[in-house]
Design a protein around this motif. Structure first.
Motif, short mmCIF file in Angstrom:
data_model
loop_
_atom_site.label_atom_id
_atom_site.label_comp_id
_atom_site.label_asym_id
_atom_site.label_seq_id
_atom_site.Cartn_x
_atom_site.Cartn_y
_atom_site.Cartn_z
N TYR A 194 -9.32 6.56 1.17
CA TYR A 194 -9.51 6.85 -0.25
C TYR A 194 -10.30 5.72 -0.91
CZ TYR A 194 -5.45 9.86 0.67
OH TYR A 194 -4.59 10.80 1.20
N LEU B 197 -11.44 -0.17 -5.12
CA LEU B 197 -10.40 -0.33 -4.11
C LEU B 197 -10.49 0.78 -3.07
CD1 LEU B 197 -7.50 -1.09 -6.58
CD2 LEU B 197 -8.22 -2.65 -4.79
N PHE C 271 -3.81 -0.61 0.78
CA PHE C 271 -5.00 -0.94 0.03
C PHE C 271 -5.67 -2.21 0.55
CE2 PHE C 271 -5.26 1.86 -3.65
CZ PHE C 271 -4.03 2.48 -3.61
N GLY C 272 -6.98 -2.20 0.42
CA GLY C 272 -7.74 -3.42 0.66
C GLY C 272 -7.74 -4.28 -0.59
N PRO C 273 -8.33 -5.48 -0.49
CA PRO C 273 -8.32 -6.42 -1.62
C PRO C 273 -9.28 -6.05 -2.74
CG PRO C 273 -9.52 -7.35 0.21
CD PRO C 273 -8.93 -6.07 0.71
N ARG D 103 -4.58 5.66 5.04
CA ARG D 103 -3.24 6.25 5.22
C ARG D 103 -3.11 6.78 6.63
NH1 ARG D 103 -1.54 11.20 5.02
NH2 ARG D 103 -3.50 12.00 4.22
N GLN E 299 -0.08 4.54 1.10
CA GLN E 299 -1.46 4.10 1.21
C GLN E 299 -1.48 2.58 1.33
OE1 GLN E 299 -4.34 6.18 -1.51
NE2 GLN E 299 -2.48 7.09 -2.33
#
Lengths: 111, 114
Positions: free
Chosen positions: B33, B91, B105-107, B95, B103
């Motif tokens: 996403y 962002l 998440f990246g930074p 998943r 989910q």
């Protein structure tokens, strides 16, 4: 349209209990999740409710009432490190296509 | 194991330029996403990939935004002819395909359009 309503800011003292509410109006509902985000950091998953009731994970609990389109995140024994923004998110599709997020609640924990 | 990574972490560009943002999901995660987060706001859904396919592009704000995913792994979000209102943190999240809502998440990439 889709809407998720959360309080913008909550303040509590260390050791206390705080509840962050989320009410939603969405075209579909397949679950409510909560995420924590520290300033400048990435959101991290806290909990998920797919059915009505309470889910407990350590100091954090989350509750869902689908009939009221309402959920909350309960944080117990607050610590300074809990100061962060908390987002509720609703999955609106069966096949995980799309999630809608609230605008977030900034939690300030004071000594 | 390695989490979701994004690059660059920061991008400053001039209005009208094109930018590419990259996301490396967790290995084996088939769902990916992209979200946009403006200052002090929630996350705005942009696009979802299942494998290399994007069944839902409804969140892309305009035709200046496009995204692709290759090899079921790396994804690139491209913004053409950037505008100042594109300034935000972008962002990426991935998943697991096992039916969980979680989910990862990246930074994020902080994009500033001057």
């Amino acid at each position: 349209g889709q809407s998720l309503e959360q309080p913008s800011e909550v303040t509590a003292v260390e050791g206390a209990i705080v509840q962050i509410n989320c009410t939603y109006q969405t075209s579909g509902f397949y679950g409510l999740s909560w995420y924590q985000q520290h300033d400048g950091g990435a959101p991290t998953f806290l909990s998920y409710n797919g059915l009505d009731g309470l889910e407990e994970t350590g100091r954090f609990s989350s509750f869902l009432s689908r009939s009221d389109s309402y959920g909350y995140l309960l944080l117990q024994e607050l610590q300074m490190k809990d100061s962060a923004s908390y987002f509720c998110a609703v999955r609106v599709s069966y096949n995980f296509n799309k999630f809608y997020f609230g605008s977030g609640t900034k939690l300030n924990v004071k000594p | 194991g390695a989490g979701v990574s994004q690059s660059p972490s920061n991008k400053v560009t001039e209005k009208g330029k094109d930018v590419e943002l990259r996301c490396d999901p967790i290995s084996g995660h088939t769902a990916l996403y992209w979200y946009r987060q403006s200052l002090g706001q929630g996350l705005e859904f942009l696009i979802y990939f299942q494998g290399n396919s994007a069944p839902d592009k409804s969140g892309l704000p305009s035709d200046r935004f496009s995204a692709e995913r290759t090899g079921g792994s790396v994804s690139t979000l491209t913004i053409q002819r950037t505008q100042q209102e594109d300034s935000a943190v972008y962002l990426c999240a991935s998943r697991d395909s096992l039916g969980t809502d979680t989910q990862y998440f990246g930074p994020g990439t902080r994009l500033t359009v001057l």
